[in-house]
Design a protein around this motif. Structure first.
Motif, short mmCIF file in Angstrom:
data_model
loop_
_atom_site.label_atom_id
_atom_site.label_comp_id
_atom_site.label_asym_id
_atom_site.label_seq_id
_atom_site.Cartn_x
_atom_site.Cartn_y
_atom_site.Cartn_z
N UNK A 103 0.83 -1.20 0.00
CA UNK A 103 0.00 0.00 0.00
C UNK A 103 0.87 1.26 0.00
N UNK A 104 1.97 1.20 0.79
CA UNK A 104 2.87 2.35 0.83
C UNK A 104 3.50 2.59 -0.53
N UNK A 105 3.90 1.51 -1.21
CA UNK A 105 4.47 1.64 -2.55
C UNK A 105 3.45 2.20 -3.53
N UNK A 106 2.19 1.78 -3.37
CA UNK A 106 1.14 2.30 -4.24
C UNK A 106 0.95 3.80 -4.01
N UNK A 107 0.98 4.19 -2.71
CA UNK A 107 0.84 5.61 -2.40
C UNK A 107 2.00 6.43 -2.96
N UNK A 108 3.21 5.88 -2.82
CA UNK A 108 4.38 6.59 -3.35
C UNK A 108 4.29 6.72 -4.86
N UNK A 109 3.89 5.63 -5.52
CA UNK A 109 3.77 5.65 -6.98
C UNK A 109 2.67 6.62 -7.40
N UNK A 110 1.55 6.61 -6.66
CA UNK A 110 0.46 7.53 -6.99
C UNK A 110 0.91 8.98 -6.80
N UNK A 111 1.66 9.23 -5.72
CA UNK A 111 2.16 10.59 -5.48
C UNK A 111 3.14 11.01 -6.59
N UNK A 112 3.99 10.05 -7.02
CA UNK A 112 4.94 10.36 -8.08
C UNK A 112 4.21 10.68 -9.38
N UNK A 113 3.20 9.86 -9.71
CA UNK A 113 2.43 10.11 -10.93
C UNK A 113 1.67 11.43 -10.85
N UNK A 114 1.13 11.72 -9.66
CA UNK A 114 0.41 12.98 -9.49
C UNK A 114 1.36 14.16 -9.67
N UNK A 115 2.58 14.04 -9.13
CA UNK A 115 3.56 15.12 -9.29
C UNK A 115 3.95 15.28 -10.74
N UNK A 116 4.14 14.15 -11.44
CA UNK A 116 4.49 14.24 -12.86
C UNK A 116 3.38 14.90 -13.65
N UNK A 117 2.12 14.53 -13.33
CA UNK A 117 1.00 15.17 -14.03
C UNK A 117 0.96 16.67 -13.74
N UNK A 118 1.18 17.01 -12.46
CA UNK A 118 1.17 18.42 -12.08
C UNK A 118 2.29 19.18 -12.77
N UNK A 119 3.47 18.53 -12.85
CA UNK A 119 4.60 19.18 -13.52
C UNK A 119 4.31 19.37 -15.01
N UNK A 120 3.73 18.33 -15.62
CA UNK A 120 3.40 18.45 -17.05
C UNK A 120 2.37 19.54 -17.28
N UNK A 121 1.38 19.59 -16.39
CA UNK A 121 0.34 20.61 -16.52
C UNK A 121 0.92 22.00 -16.32
N UNK A 122 1.83 22.11 -15.34
CA UNK A 122 2.46 23.41 -15.10
C UNK A 122 3.31 23.82 -16.29
N UNK A 123 4.02 22.84 -16.87
CA UNK A 123 4.84 23.15 -18.04
C UNK A 123 3.97 23.52 -19.24
N UNK A 124 2.85 22.79 -19.38
CA UNK A 124 1.93 23.11 -20.48
C UNK A 124 1.39 24.53 -20.33
N UNK A 125 1.00 24.87 -19.10
CA UNK A 125 0.49 26.21 -18.86
C UNK A 125 1.57 27.26 -19.10
N UNK A 126 2.79 26.91 -18.68
CA UNK A 126 3.87 27.87 -18.88
C UNK A 126 4.14 28.11 -20.36
N UNK A 127 4.11 27.01 -21.13
CA UNK A 127 4.37 27.14 -22.55
C UNK A 127 3.24 27.86 -23.27
N UNK A 128 2.03 27.71 -22.74
CA UNK A 128 0.88 28.37 -23.36
C UNK A 128 0.59 29.74 -22.77
N UNK A 129 1.36 30.11 -21.75
CA UNK A 129 1.11 31.39 -21.09
C UNK A 129 1.60 32.56 -21.94
N UNK A 130 0.93 33.65 -21.80
CA UNK A 130 1.33 34.89 -22.48
C UNK A 130 1.52 35.98 -21.43
N UNK A 131 2.32 36.95 -21.76
CA UNK A 131 2.57 38.06 -20.85
C UNK A 131 2.91 39.32 -21.64
#
Length: 262
Positions: A103-131
């Motif tokens: 269960x701990x390994x599943x939680x760690x893996x889920x947290x890692x995947x969630x962080x990767x998704x968040x990083x990808x989303x942040x990068x996507x937003x950054x690349x699509x951001x205008x200023x």
């Protein structure tokens, strides 16, 4: 004439009587299952024994031996049961620990995947951001303002107020298609944005990128100035549907459509 035994004397049992008694004893032993009595001589009550007391007859030893054996067997069974219970507890504990680890390994893996998704989303937003192309600036000349300064008779972009040497950045992610002298625009940079549109930055005092280079939102591309057809330091900014002159669109509407507060 009748014969009687003499009184006052005890005759020894006859051979037949002794044999009968022996057979009876063996039969009694076979019935009770107590074999140990054959190994101990039978003891008669001592002449001086207290009334009601019995000495060891051999049968008592056999009963005690059986009782001890039963106790040993019971103790062995209890120990075996205890060992089985301990083994079962250990197995259950090991299973619980393995499940907890899984269960701990599943939680760690889920947290890692969630962080990767968040990083990808942040990068996507950054690349699509205008200023804004210059931080803290404002529009000094609006789009399609008329006047003799512009060959087309109206302003094809907007002017942002900027002191000479201010950092000019790309408003979004894209690829530089032109960098250098642009005639009336002076030193200028044209960028094909990732959404297919184009942006232009004119009258720069210097250029810090080259054609073919990929730029990110907020990346410096030059410094503001007053080169080309200019009456003073500022940044001329255009938004276009194509790379060529005459494909301009409203720069303010363009920036606002990309989330820029201007």
């Amino acid at each position: 004439m009748a014969f009687t035994r003499a009184t006052g004397k005890h005759r020894a049992p006859s051979r037949l009587s002794r044999k009968s008694a022996h057979v009876a004893g063996v039969a009694a032993i076979a019935t009770t299952g107590v074999i140990g009595t054959l190994a101990s001589p039978a003891l008669a009550a001592a002449p001086d024994a207290a009334p009601g007391s019995l000495e060891d007859t051999g049968l008592n030893q056999a009963v005690i031996t059986d009782t001890l054996a039963e106790q040993v067997d019971a103790q062995a069974e209890a120990q075996e049961l205890e060992a089985q219970e301990a083994a079962a507890k250990a197995a259950a504990q090991a299973k619980a620990e393995a499940e907890a680890k899984r269960r701990a390994e599943i939680r760690v893996e889920a947290a890692r995947e969630a962080k990767e998704r968040a990083d990808r989303e942040a990068e996507r937003k950054r690349l699509n951001a205008f200023q804004l192309p210059i931080a803290g600036t404002y529009v000094s000349t609006g789009y399609q303002t008329g006047g003799a300064m512009w060959s087309s008779g109206s302003h094809t972009g907007i002017d942002f107020h900027a002191a000479s040497g201010s950092s000019v950045v790309s408003v979004g992610a894209g690829t530089v298609v032109e960098a250098g002298w642009g005639g009336a625009y002076g030193n200028n940079v044209v960028i094909r944005m990732n959404d297919g549109t184009y942006t232009q930055y004119g009258h720069l005092s210097s250029v810090s990128v080259s054609a073919g280079q990929t730029v990110m939102p907020g990346q410096q591309i030059g410094l503001s100035g007053s080169t080309g057809n200019s009456s003073g330091p500022h940044l001329h900014f255009e938004a276009r549907t194509g790379a060529d002159y005459g494909s301009d669109i409203d720069p303010l509407a363009y920036l606002r459509s990309h989330g820029v507060n201007v």
